[in-house]
Design a protein around this motif. Structure first.
Motif, short mmCIF file in Angstrom:
data_model
loop_
_atom_site.label_atom_id
_atom_site.label_comp_id
_atom_site.label_asym_id
_atom_site.label_seq_id
_atom_site.Cartn_x
_atom_site.Cartn_y
_atom_site.Cartn_z
N VAL A 185 0.88 -1.16 0.00
CA VAL A 185 0.00 0.00 0.00
C VAL A 185 0.92 1.22 0.00
O VAL A 185 1.79 1.34 0.88
CB VAL A 185 -0.93 0.03 1.22
CG1 VAL A 185 -1.93 1.17 1.10
CG2 VAL A 185 -1.66 -1.30 1.38
N ALA A 186 0.76 2.11 -1.00
CA ALA A 186 1.69 3.22 -1.16
C ALA A 186 0.96 4.52 -1.41
O ALA A 186 0.07 4.60 -2.26
CB ALA A 186 2.66 2.93 -2.31
N ALA A 187 1.33 5.55 -0.66
CA ALA A 187 0.79 6.90 -0.84
C ALA A 187 1.90 7.78 -1.39
O ALA A 187 3.04 7.73 -0.92
CB ALA A 187 0.29 7.45 0.49
N TYR A 188 1.55 8.59 -2.39
CA TYR A 188 2.52 9.46 -3.04
C TYR A 188 2.07 10.91 -2.87
O TYR A 188 0.96 11.29 -3.25
CB TYR A 188 2.65 9.12 -4.52
CG TYR A 188 3.12 7.70 -4.74
CD1 TYR A 188 4.47 7.39 -4.79
CD2 TYR A 188 2.19 6.66 -4.88
CE1 TYR A 188 4.90 6.08 -4.98
CE2 TYR A 188 2.61 5.35 -5.07
CZ TYR A 188 3.97 5.07 -5.11
OH TYR A 188 4.39 3.77 -5.29
N GLU A 189 2.97 11.71 -2.29
CA GLU A 189 2.75 13.14 -2.11
C GLU A 189 3.51 13.87 -3.21
O GLU A 189 4.74 13.77 -3.30
CB GLU A 189 3.27 13.56 -0.73
CG GLU A 189 3.17 15.04 -0.44
CD GLU A 189 3.87 15.40 0.87
OE1 GLU A 189 3.71 16.55 1.31
OE2 GLU A 189 4.59 14.53 1.43
N SER A 190 2.78 14.57 -4.04
CA SER A 190 3.39 15.21 -5.21
C SER A 190 3.46 16.71 -5.00
O SER A 190 2.45 17.41 -5.03
CB SER A 190 2.57 14.90 -6.47
OG SER A 190 3.13 15.51 -7.60
N GLY A 191 4.67 17.21 -4.77
CA GLY A 191 4.89 18.64 -4.62
C GLY A 191 6.21 19.01 -5.28
O GLY A 191 6.56 18.45 -6.32
N ASP A 192 6.94 19.94 -4.68
CA ASP A 192 8.26 20.25 -5.21
C ASP A 192 9.16 19.02 -5.17
O ASP A 192 10.03 18.84 -6.02
CB ASP A 192 8.89 21.39 -4.39
CG ASP A 192 8.16 22.71 -4.59
OD1 ASP A 192 7.50 22.86 -5.64
OD2 ASP A 192 8.24 23.57 -3.71
N ARG A 193 8.94 18.20 -4.17
CA ARG A 193 9.58 16.89 -4.07
C ARG A 193 8.49 15.83 -4.03
O ARG A 193 7.42 16.07 -3.48
CB ARG A 193 10.46 16.80 -2.82
CG ARG A 193 11.60 17.80 -2.77
CD ARG A 193 12.33 17.73 -1.45
NE ARG A 193 12.98 16.44 -1.27
CZ ARG A 193 14.20 16.15 -1.73
NH1 ARG A 193 14.89 17.05 -2.39
NH2 ARG A 193 14.74 14.97 -1.52
N VAL A 194 8.77 14.67 -4.58
CA VAL A 194 7.83 13.56 -4.51
C VAL A 194 8.23 12.68 -3.33
O VAL A 194 9.38 12.25 -3.22
CB VAL A 194 7.84 12.73 -5.81
CG1 VAL A 194 6.93 11.51 -5.66
CG2 VAL A 194 7.39 13.58 -6.98
N ARG A 195 7.27 12.44 -2.45
CA ARG A 195 7.53 11.59 -1.29
C ARG A 195 6.62 10.37 -1.35
O ARG A 195 5.43 10.50 -1.64
CB ARG A 195 7.30 12.35 0.01
CG ARG A 195 8.26 13.51 0.23
CD ARG A 195 8.01 14.20 1.57
NE ARG A 195 9.04 15.20 1.85
CZ ARG A 195 8.96 16.48 1.49
NH1 ARG A 195 7.88 16.90 0.82
NH2 ARG A 195 9.92 17.32 1.78
N ALA A 196 7.19 9.21 -1.07
CA ALA A 196 6.43 7.96 -1.06
C ALA A 196 6.34 7.44 0.37
O ALA A 196 7.35 7.38 1.09
CB ALA A 196 7.11 6.92 -1.94
N TYR A 197 5.13 7.09 0.78
CA TYR A 197 4.87 6.52 2.10
C TYR A 197 4.36 5.10 1.86
O TYR A 197 3.25 4.92 1.35
CB TYR A 197 3.83 7.35 2.84
CG TYR A 197 4.22 8.81 2.99
CD1 TYR A 197 4.75 9.29 4.17
CD2 TYR A 197 4.05 9.70 1.92
CE1 TYR A 197 5.10 10.64 4.31
CE2 TYR A 197 4.41 11.04 2.05
CZ TYR A 197 4.93 11.49 3.23
OH TYR A 197 5.29 12.82 3.36
N VAL A 198 5.18 4.11 2.18
CA VAL A 198 4.91 2.74 1.76
C VAL A 198 4.78 1.83 2.98
O VAL A 198 5.62 1.87 3.89
CB VAL A 198 6.02 2.21 0.83
CG1 VAL A 198 5.67 0.82 0.31
CG2 VAL A 198 6.23 3.18 -0.34
N VAL A 199 3.71 1.03 2.99
CA VAL A 199 3.52 0.01 4.02
C VAL A 199 3.38 -1.33 3.32
O VAL A 199 2.63 -1.46 2.35
CB VAL A 199 2.26 0.30 4.87
CG1 VAL A 199 1.96 -0.88 5.80
CG2 VAL A 199 2.43 1.59 5.65
N HIS A 200 4.12 -2.32 3.79
CA HIS A 200 4.01 -3.66 3.24
C HIS A 200 3.29 -4.56 4.24
O HIS A 200 3.44 -4.41 5.46
CB HIS A 200 5.39 -4.23 2.93
CG HIS A 200 6.08 -3.50 1.82
ND1 HIS A 200 5.66 -3.59 0.51
CD2 HIS A 200 7.14 -2.65 1.83
CE1 HIS A 200 6.43 -2.83 -0.24
NE2 HIS A 200 7.34 -2.24 0.53
#
Length: 246
Positions: A185-200
């Motif tokens: 399950v992965a959440a992606y925050e798209s701004g000046d930088r892309v951040r991925a928040y991933v839970v397995h």
């Protein structure tokens, strides 16, 4: 409720559950989880096209007057083929009918976030898998935040899971699954930088709540476990028993 092994049933059963889960999540988002200036819709998608593009597509049977075109008297009429098919699949059928949750802002109805539950059809063949990954990368590049839920074991097209494939398309950096946790399950925050928040996670385990970003730095927490349970209750009992079997 633990995550079930959806490989026990065919694509049609998962499609039924998929649509029910999408509906449950959209309902929770609209009933108070989203701030008042956002709303969520279940929208049908075609790989590589955004929802706004789909609304502009015609039926292909319009003569400009709003009435269906009448066949010409000299037109060749189509007939059933004389050949018999050598192969068939229902994966494309269910993939075309699949819905995602699209979150829009009330000011101009622009798309700010998309939540997608991966189906077997997304990963079953090379072209749809590549289209899925490219679609995800394109949305992130365009500033749209994503939440992707993949409850299927990795296959030969995504041996390290769906996040590894998406992250490679975005950043070119390798990513590896933790041992014993094949579902992503992965959440992606798209701004000046892309951040991925991933839970397995794994079959037999519950699903963690995950952030769905509405703008950089601001997210709502989606109750994936509670909505999963509510959607599973809509699966016919005959298939609940199959999925619950040890």
């Amino acid at each position: 409720m633990p995550i079930h092994d959806w490989s026990r049933v065919d694509a049609g059963i998962f499609h039924h559950f998929h649509q029910a889960w999408i509906g449950q999540i959209a309902r929770v988002l609209n009933e108070g989880l989203l701030p008042g200036d956002y709303y969520a819709l279940a929208e049908q998608f075609v790989a590589g096209l955004g929802p706004d593009v789909l609304t502009l597509q015609g039926t292909g049977n319009d003569n400009g007057s709003g009435e269906p075109s009448a066949p010409s008297a000299t037109a060749v009429r189509p007939a059933a083929p004389k050949l018999q098919p050598v192969a068939e699949t229902d994966m494309a059928f269910y993939r075309r009918k699949q819905s995602v949750i699209v979150v829009r802002h009330t000011s101009d109805d622009r798309v700010v976030a998309i939540l997608e539950i991966v189906s077997p059809g997304n990963e079953g063949a090379q072209h749809p898998f590549q289209a899925f990954v490219q679609k995800a990368a394109d949305f992130i590049e365009a500033g749209v935040h994503l939440l992707i839920v993949d409850l299927h074991r990795p296959g030969r097209r995504d041996p390290e899971g769906i996040h590894a494939a998406i992250w490679d398309a975005i950043d070119g950096e390798a990513y590896y699954l933790p041992e014993g946790k094949p579902l992503t399950v992965a959440a992606y925050e798209s701004g000046d930088r892309v951040r991925a928040y991933v839970v397995h996670t794994a079959i037999g385990e519950p699903i963690a709540e995950m952030p769905l970003f509405l703008e950089p730095g601001l997210a709502v927490s989606v109750p994936l476990e509670a909505t999963y349970q509510a959607a599973f209750a809509e699966v016919p009992r005959r298939w609940q028993r199959v999925l619950a079997a040890a």
